[in-house]
Every structure is written in C-alpha cells, then in structure tokens.
Write a protein that holds these residues in place. Sequence first.
Motif, PDB file in Angstrom:
ATOM      1  N   SER A  18     -15.298 -25.949  41.999  1.00  0.00           N
ATOM      2  CA  SER A  18     -14.331 -26.027  40.899  1.00  0.00           C
ATOM      3  C   SER A  18     -15.033 -26.398  39.609  1.00  0.00           C
ATOM      4  N   ILE A  19     -14.317 -26.231  38.495  1.00  0.00           N
ATOM      5  CA  ILE A  19     -14.838 -26.550  37.171  1.00  0.00           C
ATOM      6  C   ILE A  19     -13.813 -27.417  36.439  1.00  0.00           C
ATOM      7  N   LEU A  20     -14.322 -28.393  35.703  1.00  0.00           N
ATOM      8  CA  LEU A  20     -13.463 -29.292  34.931  1.00  0.00           C
ATOM      9  C   LEU A  20     -13.892 -29.255  33.474  1.00  0.00           C
ATOM     10  N   VAL A  21     -12.927 -29.045  32.564  1.00  0.00           N
ATOM     11  CA  VAL A  21     -13.218 -29.023  31.130  1.00  0.00           C
ATOM     12  C   VAL A  21     -12.362 -30.056  30.417  1.00  0.00           C
ATOM     13  N   THR A  22     -12.890 -30.559  29.303  1.00  0.00           N
ATOM     14  CA  THR A  22     -12.124 -31.481  28.470  1.00  0.00           C
ATOM     15  C   THR A  22     -10.975 -30.732  27.804  1.00  0.00           C
ATOM     16  N   LYS A  23      -9.815 -31.277  27.887  1.00  0.00           N
ATOM     17  CA  LYS A  23      -8.627 -30.620  27.321  1.00  0.00           C
ATOM     18  C   LYS A  23      -8.818 -30.366  25.824  1.00  0.00           C
TER      19      LYS A  23
END
Length: 234
Positions: A18-23
């Motif tokens: 998975s990938i997580l980005v800053t909103k």
Amino acid sequence: EGRYCVERLLQSDHEVHSILVTKGKRSDILEHVKKTIPVYSLPLSEIRKLVGFDFHRGIMACAKRPALNPMPSFDHKQHKPAITIAMIGISERENAGSIMRTSAALGVQRILLGPNTADPFARRTIRVSMGAVFRLKLYDLSDPVSQLPSLAEQHGLRTIVTTLAEDATPLRDFRLAQHSGILIAGNEAEGVAEEIQKVATDRVIIPMQMGTNSLNVAVATAICLHELTHQLGH
C-alpha cells in the motif's frame, strides 16, 4: 518514505502492499501506481500518530520484506568480470545504506550480508541508500569464514580485504588482472576480523597521510570500489 525511495520501490520487483500520502499533497509517481495497490491519504497529524515520528516527506509505501538469497544460489557467471560487496559486521544503518548507494552507482549488482550487519530494509538504511537497495541482489552470508573461500574456489574469484597489516598491497599497486572479485567491508571499529583476513585471497591498504590511519567504512569502500571497477573498465 520519500518520493525517490517510493519511486524506486515501485520500479522494482518487490511486492508493494500500500501507499500513504499526506492529505492535500499529490505526487506525479501516483499516476504510475498499479490499480491493485491501495493508496491512502491522511492529515499530517494522523500520519505522525501512525508512524511514530514527525513525517515531512509527503509519501511512504509499505512492501513485503523479501527473504535474502541463500548463498548456494550465488552465480557469478557474467560476460565480463564484476565486483561483489560483502558487508560483515557493519552495524550502522547509515554506513550500510551509503555502501549500497555507492555500489549501485558503480555497477555492483550483488551484496553479501554477513553476521551482525545492519538491516538492509530498515527505514534509515533505505533512505540513505536512496532506494538503491531495491535494485540490488542480497545474499545471506551467514558463515563468511567458510563461505568466502568456497566462493573463491568455485567461481575463480579474488576475495579482497582492506587492512592496516604491513604486508598489505597499496591499493594503487593492486591489480585484479580481469578477475571478478569480492570486496569485503568490515566492522566500523574493528575492521575485517582476523579470521576472515586469513582466508581472503588478497589484502590491500589505502595509503594515507598526515597521521591518519583509518577512514569511515563507507568512504573506504567507495575508494576501493572506484579503483577496482575502474580496473575492470566499468
């Protein structure tokens, strides 16, 4: 974490979870993410809680940790001579990451990881390597004293250690003579263990001046690697 490391992870064969980005922040590399990989977005404050530290790099990815390749699968048959790096007892993640980054830059494809060596997939190691770790083939060198001589015999390799021993050959005078080789990098404080020095085919020394008799292991490895790859025409 970080754009460059995530980008190189996505370009590799590693299984990305998975990938997580800053909103509120977008990255152009997300346009190339496979549709099967979920992408999550969270405010910076929530990401801090999730990962446990201040996060300012905008993007991070989670991937499945691959197992190290077993030494019996090591195959050094190449169209031209090449260098492999063996890291033995390098405990600092910054040094391990720096050596892997230099190795990739100079065309090294294989890294042997000996006992008490920093985790190649630790967050800090990956970051310092600038994601180069994802491009390298990593092997489990669990018993270097017996495995290194075996590799030298099976594949016709030179095994090379840097040492302060009086009988060591100055690096500028050492010649590989178109052989493939394994450059051995040892512990930051103790260097390459004596029992490993004894089974190596060659010992070299970096001549130094002004009372200096040692260098940071990542710097010393880079100097030796540059000389050896230059000799092989890389």
